[in-house]
Motif scaffolding. Structure first.
Motif, PDB file in Angstrom:
ATOM      1  N   GLU A  56       0.857  -1.193   0.000  1.00  0.00           N
ATOM      2  CA  GLU A  56       0.000   0.000   0.000  1.00  0.00           C
ATOM      3  C   GLU A  56       0.889   1.238   0.000  1.00  0.00           C
ATOM      4  O   GLU A  56       2.036   1.201   0.446  1.00  0.00           O
ATOM      5  N   GLU A  57       0.338   2.348  -0.524  1.00  0.00           N
ATOM      6  CA  GLU A  57       1.105   3.582  -0.630  1.00  0.00           C
ATOM      7  C   GLU A  57       1.090   4.368   0.681  1.00  0.00           C
ATOM      8  O   GLU A  57       0.034   4.588   1.270  1.00  0.00           O
ATOM      9  N   TYR A  58       2.274   4.789   1.072  1.00  0.00           N
ATOM     10  CA  TYR A  58       2.474   5.621   2.253  1.00  0.00           C
ATOM     11  C   TYR A  58       3.193   6.881   1.787  1.00  0.00           C
ATOM     12  O   TYR A  58       4.298   6.802   1.249  1.00  0.00           O
ATOM     13  N   ALA A  59       2.562   8.037   1.992  1.00  0.00           N
ATOM     14  CA  ALA A  59       3.163   9.309   1.588  1.00  0.00           C
ATOM     15  C   ALA A  59       3.549  10.096   2.830  1.00  0.00           C
ATOM     16  O   ALA A  59       2.808  10.107   3.820  1.00  0.00           O
ATOM     17  N   LEU A  60       4.687  10.747   2.769  1.00  0.00           N
ATOM     18  CA  LEU A  60       5.047  11.646   3.863  1.00  0.00           C
ATOM     19  C   LEU A  60       4.111  12.848   3.840  1.00  0.00           C
ATOM     20  O   LEU A  60       3.700  13.317   2.770  1.00  0.00           O
ATOM     21  N   ALA A  61       3.761  13.332   5.024  1.00  0.00           N
ATOM     22  CA  ALA A  61       2.907  14.518   5.128  1.00  0.00           C
ATOM     23  C   ALA A  61       3.567  15.659   4.377  1.00  0.00           C
ATOM     24  O   ALA A  61       4.788  15.825   4.409  1.00  0.00           O
ATOM     25  N   ARG A  62       2.744  16.438   3.686  1.00  0.00           N
ATOM     26  CA  ARG A  62       3.289  17.532   2.890  1.00  0.00           C
ATOM     27  C   ARG A  62       2.287  18.679   2.807  1.00  0.00           C
ATOM     28  O   ARG A  62       1.100  18.517   3.053  1.00  0.00           O
ATOM     29  N   THR A  63       2.817  19.822   2.420  1.00  0.00           N
ATOM     30  CA  THR A  63       1.984  20.959   2.052  1.00  0.00           C
ATOM     31  C   THR A  63       2.274  21.238   0.590  1.00  0.00           C
ATOM     32  O   THR A  63       3.251  20.737   0.027  1.00  0.00           O
ATOM     33  N   GLU A  64       1.421  22.014  -0.028  1.00  0.00           N
ATOM     34  CA  GLU A  64       1.649  22.373  -1.427  1.00  0.00           C
ATOM     35  C   GLU A  64       1.122  23.773  -1.676  1.00  0.00           C
ATOM     36  O   GLU A  64       0.216  24.248  -0.995  1.00  0.00           O
ATOM     37  N   LYS A  65       1.718  24.400  -2.651  1.00  0.00           N
ATOM     38  CA  LYS A  65       1.326  25.752  -3.031  1.00  0.00           C
ATOM     39  C   LYS A  65       1.107  25.771  -4.534  1.00  0.00           C
ATOM     40  O   LYS A  65       1.915  25.244  -5.295  1.00  0.00           O
ATOM     41  N   LYS A  66       0.027  26.382  -4.973  1.00  0.00           N
ATOM     42  CA  LYS A  66      -0.279  26.493  -6.394  1.00  0.00           C
ATOM     43  C   LYS A  66       0.670  27.506  -7.013  1.00  0.00           C
ATOM     44  O   LYS A  66       0.747  28.648  -6.575  1.00  0.00           O
ATOM     45  N   ILE A  67       1.442  27.074  -8.034  1.00  0.00           N
ATOM     46  CA  ILE A  67       2.410  27.978  -8.672  1.00  0.00           C
ATOM     47  C   ILE A  67       2.173  28.132 -10.175  1.00  0.00           C
ATOM     48  O   ILE A  67       2.758  28.997 -10.800  1.00  0.00           O
ATOM     49  N   ALA A  68       1.331  27.268 -10.746  1.00  0.00           N
ATOM     50  CA  ALA A  68       1.056  27.342 -12.185  1.00  0.00           C
ATOM     51  C   ALA A  68      -0.283  26.685 -12.458  1.00  0.00           C
ATOM     52  O   ALA A  68      -0.828  25.972 -11.616  1.00  0.00           O
ATOM     53  N   LYS A  69      -0.805  26.905 -13.635  1.00  0.00           N
ATOM     54  CA  LYS A  69      -2.080  26.298 -14.024  1.00  0.00           C
ATOM     55  C   LYS A  69      -1.923  24.798 -14.182  1.00  0.00           C
ATOM     56  O   LYS A  69      -0.831  24.294 -14.434  1.00  0.00           O
ATOM     57  N   GLY A  70      -3.035  24.116 -14.053  1.00  0.00           N
ATOM     58  CA  GLY A  70      -3.057  22.686 -14.330  1.00  0.00           C
ATOM     59  C   GLY A  70      -2.869  21.813 -13.105  1.00  0.00           C
ATOM     60  O   GLY A  70      -2.569  22.269 -12.007  1.00  0.00           O
ATOM     61  N   TYR A  71      -3.047  20.539 -13.351  1.00  0.00           N
ATOM     62  CA  TYR A  71      -3.014  19.526 -12.306  1.00  0.00           C
ATOM     63  C   TYR A  71      -1.633  19.400 -11.653  1.00  0.00           C
ATOM     64  O   TYR A  71      -1.528  19.084 -10.479  1.00  0.00           O
ATOM     65  N   LYS A  72      -0.571  19.643 -12.399  1.00  0.00           N
ATOM     66  CA  LYS A  72       0.776  19.484 -11.862  1.00  0.00           C
ATOM     67  C   LYS A  72       1.414  20.808 -11.443  1.00  0.00           C
ATOM     68  O   LYS A  72       2.592  20.831 -11.109  1.00  0.00           O
ATOM     69  N   GLY A  73       0.652  21.890 -11.432  1.00  0.00           N
ATOM     70  CA  GLY A  73       1.207  23.206 -11.133  1.00  0.00           C
ATOM     71  C   GLY A  73       1.337  23.497  -9.653  1.00  0.00           C
ATOM     72  O   GLY A  73       0.867  24.525  -9.174  1.00  0.00           O
ATOM     73  N   PHE A  74       1.972  22.601  -8.901  1.00  0.00           N
ATOM     74  CA  PHE A  74       2.125  22.761  -7.459  1.00  0.00           C
ATOM     75  C   PHE A  74       3.583  22.654  -7.049  1.00  0.00           C
ATOM     76  O   PHE A  74       4.360  21.923  -7.657  1.00  0.00           O
ATOM     77  N   LYS A  75       3.930  23.354  -5.992  1.00  0.00           N
ATOM     78  CA  LYS A  75       5.229  23.192  -5.347  1.00  0.00           C
ATOM     79  C   LYS A  75       4.957  22.480  -4.020  1.00  0.00           C
ATOM     80  O   LYS A  75       4.092  22.892  -3.251  1.00  0.00           O
ATOM     81  N   PHE A  76       5.692  21.405  -3.772  1.00  0.00           N
ATOM     82  CA  PHE A  76       5.476  20.592  -2.585  1.00  0.00           C
ATOM     83  C   PHE A  76       6.556  20.855  -1.542  1.00  0.00           C
ATOM     84  O   PHE A  76       7.708  21.109  -1.880  1.00  0.00           O
ATOM     85  N   TYR A  77       6.163  20.740  -0.275  1.00  0.00           N
ATOM     86  CA  TYR A  77       7.105  20.842   0.819  1.00  0.00           C
ATOM     87  C   TYR A  77       6.865  19.679   1.764  1.00  0.00           C
ATOM     88  O   TYR A  77       5.747  19.496   2.263  1.00  0.00           O
ATOM     89  N   CYS A  78       7.882  18.861   1.964  1.00  0.00           N
ATOM     90  CA  CYS A  78       7.821  17.723   2.881  1.00  0.00           C
ATOM     91  C   CYS A  78       8.844  17.920   3.982  1.00  0.00           C
ATOM     92  O   CYS A  78       9.978  18.304   3.709  1.00  0.00           O
ATOM     93  N   SER A  79       8.414  17.656   5.200  1.00  0.00           N
ATOM     94  CA  SER A  79       9.302  17.786   6.347  1.00  0.00           C
ATOM     95  C   SER A  79       8.673  17.041   7.523  1.00  0.00           C
ATOM     96  O   SER A  79       7.441  16.967   7.614  1.00  0.00           O
TER      97      SER A  79
END
Length: 158
Positions: A56-79
């Motif tokens: 099963e998939e386990y993702a580290l907790a993250r935040t994201e900020k919208k930086i561009a249009k579209g589905y992939k237009g995010f900047k992620f921050y993991c810590s």
């Protein structure tokens, strides 16, 4: 390290349905610790791992900020300092912004369980996805209409 079941699998269980798969978020960990515990890294854009036995998939907790249009237009921050609540509020819909801990306690900072009870689907207005309707892609539309037809959910504009 704290692990929570999140998103669609929690939503499905709250609707009384067995989830097809389960997603997990890991709070207070790092990629190095995950790998040391036998998790297999698979994420390209942010740290996602396969569990060593369940796959099963386990993702580290993250935040994201919208930086561009579209589905992939995010900047992620993991810590390791990202909280569960911060991870949940970044999600697209309130009904996908719910977590469950190992004791079955529901964590719901966006009131998704209330929307499930009311049978509505609405944008999570606490996140940074301000172009929700403009960038609504085909897959998300398909998801919403599948849920609307199968569970009689009403779509409520954000």
């Amino acid at each position: 390290m704290e692990i929570y079941q999140v998103g669609g699998s929690v939503r499905d269980e709250m609707l009384g349905h067995k989830p097809i798969d389960k997603d997990w978020v890991v709070v207070g960990s790092s990629p190095e610790e995950m790998e040391a515990k036998g998790f297999i890294p698979i994420g390209k854009d942010f740290p996602v791992f396969l569990h060593p036995t369940s796959n099963e998939e386990y993702a580290l907790a993250r935040t994201e900020k919208k930086i561009a249009k579209g589905y992939k237009g995010f900047k992620f921050y993991c810590s390791p300092d990202i909280t569960l609540e911060e991870d949940l509020i970044r999600r697209d819909l309130t009904i996908n912004s719910i977590a469950k801990d190992s004791n079955g306690k529901i964590i719901d900072p966006c009131n998704g369980s209330k929307d499930i009870a009311k049978k509505i689907i609405q944008e999570n207005v606490k996140n940074d996805f301000s172009e929700f309707e403009k960038n609504f892609n085909f897959l998300k539309i398909e998801f919403i209409f599948t849920w609307k037809s199968n569970f009689y959910l009403e779509i409520k504009p954000g």
